[in-house]
Design an enzyme around this catalytic site. Structure first.
Site, PDB file in Angstrom:
ATOM      1  N   LYS A 117      -2.772  11.438 -12.044  1.00  0.00           N
ATOM      2  CA  LYS A 117      -3.793  12.088 -11.208  1.00  0.00           C
ATOM      3  C   LYS A 117      -3.178  13.089 -10.210  1.00  0.00           C
ATOM      4  O   LYS A 117      -3.743  14.140  -9.948  1.00  0.00           O
ATOM      5  CB  LYS A 117      -4.614  11.030 -10.465  1.00  0.00           C
ATOM      6  CG  LYS A 117      -5.518  10.220 -11.389  1.00  0.00           C
ATOM      7  CD  LYS A 117      -6.405   9.271 -10.589  1.00  0.00           C
ATOM      8  CE  LYS A 117      -7.274   8.444 -11.534  1.00  0.00           C
ATOM      9  NZ  LYS A 117      -8.237   7.597 -10.825  1.00  0.00           N
TER      10      LYS A 117
ATOM     11  N   ASP B  88     -14.086  10.344  -8.792  1.00  0.00           N
ATOM     12  CA  ASP B  88     -14.053   8.945  -8.341  1.00  0.00           C
ATOM     13  C   ASP B  88     -14.718   8.768  -6.976  1.00  0.00           C
ATOM     14  O   ASP B  88     -15.457   7.817  -6.752  1.00  0.00           O
ATOM     15  CB  ASP B  88     -12.600   8.447  -8.213  1.00  0.00           C
ATOM     16  CG  ASP B  88     -12.019   8.040  -9.562  1.00  0.00           C
ATOM     17  OD1 ASP B  88     -12.803   7.713 -10.468  1.00  0.00           O
ATOM     18  OD2 ASP B  88     -10.774   8.061  -9.696  1.00  0.00           O
TER      19      ASP B  88
HETATM   20  P1  NAP Z   1      -3.116   0.904  -7.197  1.00  0.00           P
HETATM   21  O1  NAP Z   1      -2.942   2.299  -6.743  1.00  0.00           O
HETATM   22  O2  NAP Z   1      -2.070   0.255  -7.991  1.00  0.00           O
HETATM   23  O3  NAP Z   1      -3.395  -0.029  -5.904  1.00  0.00           O
HETATM   24  C1  NAP Z   1      -3.493  -1.407  -6.008  1.00  0.00           C
HETATM   25  C2  NAP Z   1      -3.925  -2.021  -4.674  1.00  0.00           C
HETATM   26  O4  NAP Z   1      -4.159  -3.404  -4.892  1.00  0.00           O
HETATM   27  C3  NAP Z   1      -2.853  -1.903  -3.614  1.00  0.00           C
HETATM   28  O5  NAP Z   1      -3.470  -1.753  -2.365  1.00  0.00           O
HETATM   29  C4  NAP Z   1      -2.146  -3.271  -3.701  1.00  0.00           C
HETATM   30  O6  NAP Z   1      -1.562  -3.679  -2.496  1.00  0.00           O
HETATM   31  C5  NAP Z   1      -3.314  -4.175  -4.017  1.00  0.00           C
HETATM   32  N1  NAP Z   1      -2.915  -5.402  -4.692  1.00  0.00           N
HETATM   33  C6  NAP Z   1      -2.501  -5.517  -5.979  1.00  0.00           C
HETATM   34  N2  NAP Z   1      -2.232  -6.808  -6.268  1.00  0.00           N
HETATM   35  C7  NAP Z   1      -2.481  -7.523  -5.124  1.00  0.00           C
HETATM   36  C8  NAP Z   1      -2.397  -8.890  -4.809  1.00  0.00           C
HETATM   37  N3  NAP Z   1      -2.000  -9.795  -5.700  1.00  0.00           N
HETATM   38  N4  NAP Z   1      -2.737  -9.260  -3.569  1.00  0.00           N
HETATM   39  C9  NAP Z   1      -3.152  -8.363  -2.665  1.00  0.00           C
HETATM   40  N5  NAP Z   1      -3.255  -7.038  -2.911  1.00  0.00           N
HETATM   41  C10 NAP Z   1      -2.922  -6.619  -4.140  1.00  0.00           C
HETATM   42  O7  NAP Z   1      -4.471   0.771  -8.046  1.00  0.00           O
HETATM   43  P2  NAP Z   1      -5.829   1.606  -7.916  1.00  0.00           P
HETATM   44  O8  NAP Z   1      -5.864   2.683  -8.905  1.00  0.00           O
HETATM   45  O9  NAP Z   1      -6.070   1.935  -6.494  1.00  0.00           O
HETATM   46  O10 NAP Z   1      -6.886   0.500  -8.429  1.00  0.00           O
HETATM   47  C11 NAP Z   1      -7.216  -0.589  -7.629  1.00  0.00           C
HETATM   48  C12 NAP Z   1      -8.504  -1.234  -8.118  1.00  0.00           C
HETATM   49  O11 NAP Z   1      -9.546  -0.294  -8.172  1.00  0.00           O
HETATM   50  C13 NAP Z   1      -8.381  -1.834  -9.507  1.00  0.00           C
HETATM   51  O12 NAP Z   1      -8.891  -3.117  -9.488  1.00  0.00           O
HETATM   52  C14 NAP Z   1      -9.286  -0.978 -10.379  1.00  0.00           C
HETATM   53  O13 NAP Z   1      -9.993  -1.761 -11.318  1.00  0.00           O
HETATM   54  C15 NAP Z   1     -10.256  -0.400  -9.381  1.00  0.00           C
HETATM   55  N6  NAP Z   1     -10.737   0.921  -9.830  1.00  0.00           N
HETATM   56  C16 NAP Z   1     -12.009   1.004 -10.278  1.00  0.00           C
HETATM   57  C17 NAP Z   1     -12.503   2.215 -10.712  1.00  0.00           C
HETATM   58  C18 NAP Z   1     -13.910   2.299 -11.202  1.00  0.00           C
HETATM   59  O14 NAP Z   1     -14.304   3.331 -11.759  1.00  0.00           O
HETATM   60  N7  NAP Z   1     -14.699   1.289 -11.014  1.00  0.00           N
HETATM   61  C19 NAP Z   1     -11.689   3.366 -10.681  1.00  0.00           C
HETATM   62  C20 NAP Z   1     -10.381   3.245 -10.197  1.00  0.00           C
HETATM   63  C21 NAP Z   1      -9.912   2.011  -9.776  1.00  0.00           C
HETATM   64  P3  NAP Z   1      -0.053  -3.256  -2.103  1.00  0.00           P
HETATM   65  O15 NAP Z   1      -0.145  -1.898  -1.481  1.00  0.00           O
HETATM   66  O16 NAP Z   1       0.350  -4.306  -1.173  1.00  0.00           O
HETATM   67  O17 NAP Z   1       0.744  -3.261  -3.378  1.00  0.00           O
END
Ligand code: NAP
Length: 519
Positions: free
Chosen positions: A310, A348
């Protein structure tokens, strides 16, 4: 049996060829009938997959075949399973010609090693068509010009060049080979990265494309099943088909191809959406974009961009070609190609904002002054914090890694806290942007008990549809919003950006729900 004549008549239509890889002639013959029922145009009997291969196998396979048949006995040196002497292999092909094979797949190196080989096969069966092939499972894109020149100096009917894909740009290279061939051709980039070359074979008028009868029966890496090829609208494509796709890594489990292909079909658009797996790294991303720009004939007009590209997409589109909020977020998930210009959007943030506002029955401006706790500090959190701040919400971020949360909060003038402070949260709205609770760890939840101040909970996770967090929120009497609404919103926005048509949201949502039910 549909004979060679019938096959020639449809030679302008790209044939769906099903390779048969069963271990016995009886099982292979049964599979040929199954392929016929699935709508295959041609079957390929892979002699080299038979265990205990005997001289009677070609005749046994070819009798009462339901479809025109290619007979192949691929030697180990070209990725096949035949490890016996070359003389024995060629004798089997000769027997196949004599038994009435419609096509023989003959390796270019074998034909070059014996100048009289093709003529001698034709003496067995003057009607047999020769597919001259070259397979390379390891090397980079071959010198196609040279391979085609060598093939075309021999008296064959079809050229076939197959090689290993390193990135989705190699799918375009395969399509270019078909375009460059003076005679009907098959060119495929093997492996997951080259899958678009299989789906888009009809766009470049290839002689054929291969699909397996079922998962596990593939004859080459990256081969889709007949059913998967249909889901990717391979048979609805033609020379004028406009191409879209998802660039990211991994993309194998992405719901986007199913959703967009169903939407194109519903809207009656001559368009197809393909997976474009691109390994991490800006250079990999740019290599594909360069290939797209150098191949205007491929009609690639738009891309969904997902992790990890992205930010690379924003850098490539350039600040002038994206809106201000997307620039602040630092990432885009949608590209439209207008000639050699890349225009970028982040659908998004609007998708998340609209999913939340729809559930609350308010316009985006209605977010002004509302208190929101955003959990997480990754890509999704960043887009949502930017959007909510833009519309005047009072945002607090909660993240496991506090320093990362503080960095995000500082950029958008919000409050930052650790996830451990979440039980005391006094915001009206909670938005989960962490992956806690996502399949397969469905028993995780960032918040066990919903505090009384919280009235709305939005979980961006869509698998499962109701996370543990949402179930707790529902029981506590909160309004709940699933990540599915955000997902459908962002896909619908992409559809509209690319096509200018109203997105068939109902269909897109149904396809997503259907896919999730299958997980
Ligand atoms: P990302 O950039 O990898 O960020 C992941 C986030 O989750 C970080 O803040 C991380 O914290 C936290 N995290 C991961 N595992 C954890 C745990 N075990 N305990 C506490 N915190 C944890 O991912 P992203 O792209 O932002 O996506 C995050 C979520 O958004 C996903 O679940 C995804 O399904 C959802 N999403 C949905 C859509 C949609 O269209 N509905 C689109 C995009 C994303 P740290 O900073 O501490 O690592």
């Amino acid at each position: 049996m549909a004979g060679v004549k019938g096959m020639r008549n449809q030679s302008r239509k790209t044939a769906l060829i099903v390779p048969l890889t069963q271990p016995s002639p009886a099982a292979m013959r049964q599979a040929a009938h199954a392929a016929c029922r699935q709508g295959a145009d041609v079957v390929e009997f892979r002699l080299d997959f038979l265990s205990g291969l005997t001289e009677s196998a070609p005749a046994e396979l070819l009798q009462e075949r339901p479809l025109p048949a290619i007979v192949t006995c691929r030697p180990a040196r070209q990725g096949g399973r035949f490890a016996g002497p070359e003389g024995q292999r060629l004798a089997l092909l000769r027997l196949a010609a004599r038994a009435g094979a419609d096509y023989l797949d003959l390796e270019l190196d074998a034909a070059e090693a014996d100048g009289g080989l093709i003529e001698s096969l034709r003496r067995e069966n003057p009607a047999v068509q020769i597919i001259l092939s070259q397979h390379d499972f390891a090397a980079p894109v071959p010198d196609a010009k040279e391979a085609l020149r060598r093939m075309e100096s021999l008296p064959a009917q079809v050229n076939k060049i197959v090689f290993a894909a390193h990135g989705p740009e190699d799918a375009l290279a395969a399509m270019a080979i078909v375009r460059a061939s003076a005679r009907p051709a098959i060119a495929l980039a093997m492996g997951e990265a080259g899958v678009a070359s299989r789906i888009l074979a009809r766009k470049v008028g290839a002689f054929g494309t291969f699909a397996s009868l079922e998962a596990g029966a593939e004859s080459a890496p990256g081969q889709l099943t007949v059913a998967q090829m249909r889901q990717h609208r391979w048979d609805a494509t033609g020379p004028a088909t406009v191409v879209y796709g998802v660039i990211g890594y991994p993309v194998a489990h992405s719901m986007s191809p199913a959703i967009h292909n169903a939407a194109f079909a519903e809207a009656g658009l001559d368009a197809v959406y393909v997976p474009l797996p691109t390994e991490p790294g800006e250079a990999n991303f740019n290599r594909f974009i360069d290939a797209v720009l150098a191949a205007p004939w491929a009609d690639v007009r738009g891309l969904s961009v997902t992790i990890p590209h992205k930010e690379n997409a924003l850098a490539r589109a350039g600040g002038g070609n994206v809106d201000e909020l997307s620039r602040r977020i630092g990432a885009i998930n949608t590209i439209r190609l207008d000639g050699d210009k890349l225009l970028g959007w982040n659908t998004d943030y609007a998708a998340a904002t609209d999913a939340l506002c729809a559930a609350m029955g308010i316009a985006r401006e209605g977010l002004s002054g509302r208190t929101v706790a955003v959990l997480g500090a990754g890509g999704a959190a960043r887009a949502i914090v930017a959007a909510l701040s833009h519309y005047g919400a009072k945002v607090a971020t909660y993240n496991r890694t506090v320093a990362r949360g503080e960095k995000l909060a500082a950029e958008f003038a919000c409050r930052a806290a650790g996830l451990d402070e979440l039980p005391g949260v006094d915001c009206e709205i909670v938005v989960n942007c962490t992956s806690m609770g996502m399949h397969p760890r469905v028993d995780d939840s960032p918040l066990e008990r919903i505090p009384p101040a919280v009235k709305v909970v939005f979980d961006t996770i869509y698998n499962p549809l109701e996370t543990r967090l949402l179930a707790s929120a529902r029981r506590a009497g909160c309004r709940t919003v699933s990540g599915l609404e955000m997902f459908v919103n962002q896909a619908a926005a992409q559809f509209e950006i690319w096509t200018g048509h109203k997105p068939p949201r109902k269909t897109m949502r149904q396809v997503a729900l259907h896919r999730l039910a299958l997980v």
